[in-house]
Design a protein around this motif. Structure first.
Motif, short mmCIF file in Angstrom:
data_model
loop_
_atom_site.label_atom_id
_atom_site.label_comp_id
_atom_site.label_asym_id
_atom_site.label_seq_id
_atom_site.Cartn_x
_atom_site.Cartn_y
_atom_site.Cartn_z
N PHE A 1 17.95 2.42 -5.34
CA PHE A 1 17.08 1.94 -4.27
C PHE A 1 16.10 0.89 -4.80
N ARG A 2 15.58 1.11 -6.00
CA ARG A 2 14.64 0.13 -6.59
C ARG A 2 15.33 -1.21 -6.85
N ARG B 1 -0.67 4.61 -8.93
CA ARG B 1 -0.33 3.33 -8.30
C ARG B 1 -1.52 2.45 -7.91
N GLY C 1 7.87 -1.63 1.05
CA GLY C 1 7.84 -0.20 0.71
C GLY C 1 6.77 0.09 -0.33
N GLY C 2 6.20 1.29 -0.25
CA GLY C 2 5.07 1.65 -1.11
C GLY C 2 5.35 1.58 -2.60
N GLY C 3 6.63 1.72 -2.99
CA GLY C 3 6.94 1.70 -4.42
C GLY C 3 7.32 0.32 -4.93
N GLY D 1 0.83 -1.20 0.00
CA GLY D 1 0.00 0.00 0.00
C GLY D 1 0.86 1.24 0.00
N PHE D 2 0.20 2.37 -0.12
CA PHE D 2 0.90 3.65 -0.23
C PHE D 2 1.59 4.01 1.09
N MET D 3 2.62 4.85 0.98
CA MET D 3 3.27 5.39 2.18
C MET D 3 2.21 5.90 3.16
N GLU E 1 15.44 -2.97 -3.59
CA GLU E 1 14.15 -3.56 -3.24
C GLU E 1 13.97 -4.90 -3.96
N ILE F 1 16.94 5.29 4.42
CA ILE F 1 16.34 5.40 3.07
C ILE F 1 16.64 6.80 2.51
N LYS G 1 1.19 0.11 6.88
CA LYS G 1 1.76 -1.24 6.67
C LYS G 1 2.61 -1.69 7.86
N ARG H 1 10.50 10.35 4.29
CA ARG H 1 10.06 9.80 2.99
C ARG H 1 10.43 10.79 1.88
N PHE I 1 18.53 7.48 -1.07
CA PHE I 1 17.98 8.29 -2.16
C PHE I 1 18.95 9.43 -2.50
N ASP J 1 11.93 -1.91 3.92
CA ASP J 1 12.74 -0.70 4.12
C ASP J 1 13.79 -0.93 5.21
#
Ligand code: S3P
Length: 169
Positions: A56-57, A137, A79-81, A8-10, A60, A44, A14, A118, A48, A33
């Protein structure tokens, strides 16, 4: 695998839901994370800033692959992404039962408005950024999820109750 995965989103809850759920179902809790921060020995925000979002992706993606090798019987918040990267979606589904904690823009904004950890929400107009990213998303979260739990206006007890009813015991 028999993990419970929260996506889910930031700011949708979660991590806070995941920790409480792990006590309730007596499973260990992991957060991607945190796993990445522990492995990289930095935050994090620093990742970034110094290595960039693309790196970072990659981290993940490696994190999910590592979890697939070793983790069963865990509650895992991601993480949300992470589900937004196409290569992660099948991996998430393989990892366990995927639950989308669905929150609207107002709920998310209220939870993250004082947050400085974030990087994607540190600009001039965080609420606008949330709306823009969520619109991109939401559909993906819904597609990856086995189940959707709407969290707006609900307390932890209600959310946990819904999740426990959904997941195979
Ligand atoms: C991100 C969400 C964050 C973290 C990073 C990027 C995103 O995790 O991975 O800041 O792209 O949505 P949370 O969803 O746990 O805040």
């Amino acid at each position: 695998m028999n993990n419970i995965i929260l996506i889910g989103f930031m700011g949708c809850g979660k991590t806070s839901v995941g920790i409480r759920l792990s006590y309730k179902v007596k499973m260990t809790f992991f957060d991607t994370d945190k796993l990445i921060e522990n492995k990289e020995k930095t935050s994090i925000t620093e990742i970034f800033a110094t290595k960039g979002e693309a790196e970072f992706r990659n981290m993940e993606n490696l994190c999910i692959k590592d979890l697939l090798k070793e983790k069963s019987n865990h509650v895992i918040s991601v993480g949300g992404g992470l589900p937004i990267q196409e290569q992660n979606r099948a991996l998430l589904q393989e990892l366990g039962t995927v639950i989308y904690l669905k929150a609207n823009v107002d709920t998310i904004y209220e939870r993250v408005k004082h947050d400085t950890a974030r990087p994607l929400l540190q600009g001039e107009d965080p609420k606008g950024k949330i709306a823009e990213l969520l619109a991109k998303r939401e559909n993906i979260y819904e597609t990856v999820a086995d189940y959707i739990v709407v969290v707006d206006g609900k307390n932890f007890g209600e959310i946990l109750g819904e999740i426990v009813d959904l997941v195979p015991q």
